[in-house]
Design an enzyme around this catalytic site. Structure first.
Site, mmCIF file in Angstrom:
data_model
loop_
_atom_site.group_PDB
_atom_site.id
_atom_site.type_symbol
_atom_site.label_atom_id
_atom_site.label_comp_id
_atom_site.label_asym_id
_atom_site.label_seq_id
_atom_site.Cartn_x
_atom_site.Cartn_y
_atom_site.Cartn_z
ATOM 1 N N ARG A 134 -1.124 -7.456 4.626
ATOM 2 C CA ARG A 134 -2.162 -6.947 5.542
ATOM 3 C C ARG A 134 -3.521 -7.271 4.929
ATOM 4 O O ARG A 134 -3.670 -7.241 3.707
ATOM 5 C CB ARG A 134 -2.041 -5.428 5.747
ATOM 6 N N GLY A 185 -1.711 3.275 5.157
ATOM 7 C CA GLY A 185 -2.774 4.044 4.520
ATOM 8 C C GLY A 185 -3.169 3.314 3.244
ATOM 9 O O GLY A 185 -2.301 2.904 2.452
ATOM 10 N N ASP A 191 -10.413 2.220 4.637
ATOM 11 C CA ASP A 191 -9.593 1.129 4.099
ATOM 12 C C ASP A 191 -10.390 0.199 3.213
ATOM 13 O O ASP A 191 -9.824 -0.536 2.396
ATOM 14 C CB ASP A 191 -8.960 0.330 5.234
HETATM 15 O O1 MRU Z 1 -3.058 1.033 9.969
HETATM 16 P P1 MRU Z 1 -2.976 2.161 8.989
HETATM 17 O O2 MRU Z 1 -2.134 3.302 9.471
HETATM 18 O O3 MRU Z 1 -2.587 1.697 7.602
HETATM 19 O O4 MRU Z 1 -4.466 2.703 8.893
HETATM 20 C C1 MRU Z 1 -4.734 3.725 7.977
HETATM 21 C C2 MRU Z 1 -6.098 4.254 8.076
HETATM 22 O O5 MRU Z 1 -6.910 3.759 8.818
HETATM 23 C C3 MRU Z 1 -6.457 5.379 7.158
HETATM 24 O O6 MRU Z 1 -7.401 6.200 7.760
HETATM 25 C C4 MRU Z 1 -7.049 4.759 5.891
HETATM 26 O O7 MRU Z 1 -6.143 3.905 5.277
HETATM 27 C C5 MRU Z 1 -7.485 5.785 4.933
HETATM 28 S S1 MRU Z 1 -6.099 6.338 4.067
HETATM 29 C C6 MRU Z 1 -6.115 7.446 3.055
#
Ligand code: MRU
Length: 367
Positions: free
Chosen positions: A94, A52, A244
């Site tokens: 990432r 997230g 993101d």
């Molecule tokens: O791959 P992830 O689980 O890190 O992806 C997270 C998301 O896509 C969330 O929707 C995004 O980070 C928004 S978080 C508040």
């Protein structure tokens, strides 16, 4: 209200470490993971033990602390060198969530400022410790502010749809997309949520449905492929998702599958809202087309959670995020207010209101 604490710093500095919920084990096991080194933090971010966008930013700031906390006896130059090295290592964890780079840039800027003001090694380390905590606490305040602003968009009796997990477990606070839902619930509004399961890593099934159930919110889990059907049945009043990385033209980038949700929402006249702090805006990008999209290993698609579900040797394409163009977005909720029908001019106004420095340039890509 959610009471989950996604991650925190334990102890003092030097000698402290980061404790986080090991999210890959949810919902079957709730375990806390102790992270004590920079490589361990890179691994935790890459494996999605912490995930997230805002939580990744906080993890990166604390991760940098892990790498410099014992350097207080060194010269200012040595601490600056270590800061730079740790930031470079953490930045490779990432590529898509801009909060990672935003937090590391903020840490590096703090170290440079303190050094320029004459701080010695110990002074720079203690400034970095203060900055990492400030990033953690400001994320909590920001989530709450977005929750209050977004709750005004939710009427008593509404049913919302969300994709992936943009809740408490994606931040240091009460979440981004789920924060308005928590606040509406606290205000006594009846609110129900449909959670997409979110292939291939099932953040919706494993994390969002667990988190909402813990908080006593009415949640129904659906397969991603059921989302358009559920909208066509008139069950959804609005979509709330996180992001993101938002480009300056208000294109948004979230977990793969979000773009399909936005297209279906437009087809069914369902408003599509994005809840994301200004730290998720990348002011250097004038279009979502320029956002780097993480590609993850084929095994996440072919052998999710240890069971092979596709033939050995099949070619796989596994982008972890997609971009939703601004024209499909009804509004972006930020900590400085709701940006309705967002455009580049409105995004720039919000950045100015939030005191974010950026260079305004004409768009260089095709809209
Ligand atoms: O791959 P992830 O689980 O890190 O992806 C997270 C998301 O896509 C969330 O929707 C995004 O980070 C928004 S978080 C508040």
């Amino acid at each position: 209200m959610t009471s989950v604490q996604t991650l925190c710093w334990v102890g003092d500095s030097p000698g402290g470490y980061v404790e986080m919920v090991e999210q890959t084990l949810l919902p079957l096991d709730y375990e806390l993971l102790a992270v004590r080194t920079v490589p361990q933090m890179v691994d935790a971010i890459y494996r999605l033990a912490v995930r997230g966008a805002p939580a990744i930013g906080v993890a990166a700031a604390y991760g940098l602390m892990l790498g410099v906390q014992d350097a207080g006896g060194e010269s200012a130059n040595e601490v600056l060198r270590r800061t730079e090295d740790c930031a470079t290592t953490l930045a490779a964890a990432r590529p898509t969530a801009v909060n990672l780079f935003w937090a590391l840039d903020r840490m590096k800027a703090r170290a440079a400022r303190d050094a320029a003001a004459g701080a010695n090694g110990a002074g720079i380390v203690s400034g970095l410790f203060e900055e990492a905590h400030a990033i953690y606490h400001s994320d909590q305040d920001t989530c709450r502010r977005m929750g209050d602003i977004g709750a005004d968009l939710i009427a008593d009796g509404n049913t919302l749809l969300t994709h992936c997990n943009a809740g408490a477990l994606a931040t240091a606070g009460m979440g981004t997309a789920l924060a308005p839902i928590y606040r509406a619930h606290e205000q006594g509004k009846r609110v129900a949520v449909y959670a997409d399961e979110t292939r291939p890593l099932l953040q919706g099934a494993r994390i969002t449905s667990w988190e909402l159930m813990q908080a006593g919110i009415d949640v129904t889990l659906i397969a991603d492929t059921a989302m358009a059907r559920v909208m066509s049945e008139g069950r959804i009043d609005a979509v709330f998702v996180g992001s993101d990385r938002n480009a300056r033209d208000a294109d948004v980038c979230n977990k793969v599958g979000t773009y399909a949700v936005a297209l279906a929402a437009q087809a069914h006249y369902v408003p599509f809202y994005v809840v994301a702090p200004l730290s998720t805006v990348d002011p250097s990008l004038d279009s979502g087309e320029l956002i780097p999209i993480e590609e993850r290993p084929a095994e996440e698609v072919t052998c999710g959670f240890g069971k092979r579900t596709a033939p050995e040797g099949v070619r796989v394409y596994n982008p972890a995020f997609d971009v939703t163009p601004a024209r499909l977005v009804r509004g972006i909720v930020t900590e400085v207010g709701l940006i309705e029908h967002p455009t580049m001019a409105k995004m720039e106004a919000a950045l100015r209101a939030g005191g974010v420095e950026f260079q305004s340039r004409p768009r260089t890509t095709t809209p």
